[in-house]
Design a protein around this motif. Sequence first.
Motif: not given
Length: 267
Positions: A41-45, A70-73, A84-86, A136-140, A144-147, A165-167, A171-173
Amino acid sequence: MRILIKKDKEEVGICVADYLINKVNAFKPTKLKPFVLGLPTGSSPISTYKELIRRHQLGDISFKNIITFNMDEYVGIPKSHPQSYHYFMHDNLFNHIDIPKKNIHILNGNAPDLEKECIEFEKKISKIRGIELMLGGIGADGHIAFNEPGSSLSSRTRIKSLSYNTILDNSRFFDDNISRVPTKALTMGVGTVMDAREVLIIITGFNKARALREVVEGSISHMWTVSMLQMHQKGIIVCDKMATMELKVETVKYFQNIENIAANNMF
Ligand code: GLP
């Protein structure tokens, strides 16, 4: 590792969708031999999903015999919550293609027993003989996923507490209100992701430039969990120009050259 450098997000989406469509069509999936696909999920895909829908409407791909994981929820927000990722997956992809509902697997962040939910998810992936292609996408911070940084590089699907950092990033969403962002998630582990026979990571934007540098030029480190891609026999990164800003000129030229040679069938 292959690195495909595209002009912008849109070109990245076209490239990834095209890659996936070619893979699926070459695989010739059937009911008895489905194509198993991992999804983020995320804006990347988003540009990839838009292009997949367009190509599906043109008749270039059917999802009837594709099974997705899906990678995560997030934990603790209803499936009907717009973040929600659903909800995201149905809104951005599943509602617009011909995938049977029973072929979709998304972790349930409201399951009464979350640990059991993660174990069952891993079992389902094994039972179907693993994931063919994992997108997959990645965080800054290179997660990867929520690892998150510090995750075990051999981790499996489990509950994860999200980093500050992730939170903050996510938060933009949630109306830019960090108190609304869930603090926990269920996520495939780094090991689960890397078990896929092929792993394709989308990296776009200047805010991911440092992470791209770490995964390509840095060492394997649990502080940049996507760096585990270095150990994968079929790892591909599709990125845009902005994401390459922290790479050495030599690195960029090397990977561009490999792709030019391949495109011209020069070997
Ligand atoms: C979340 C997801 C990741 C995703 C990341 C980046 O943390 N769990 O799977 O890669 O967001 O999102 P974006 O693509 O919006 O930058």
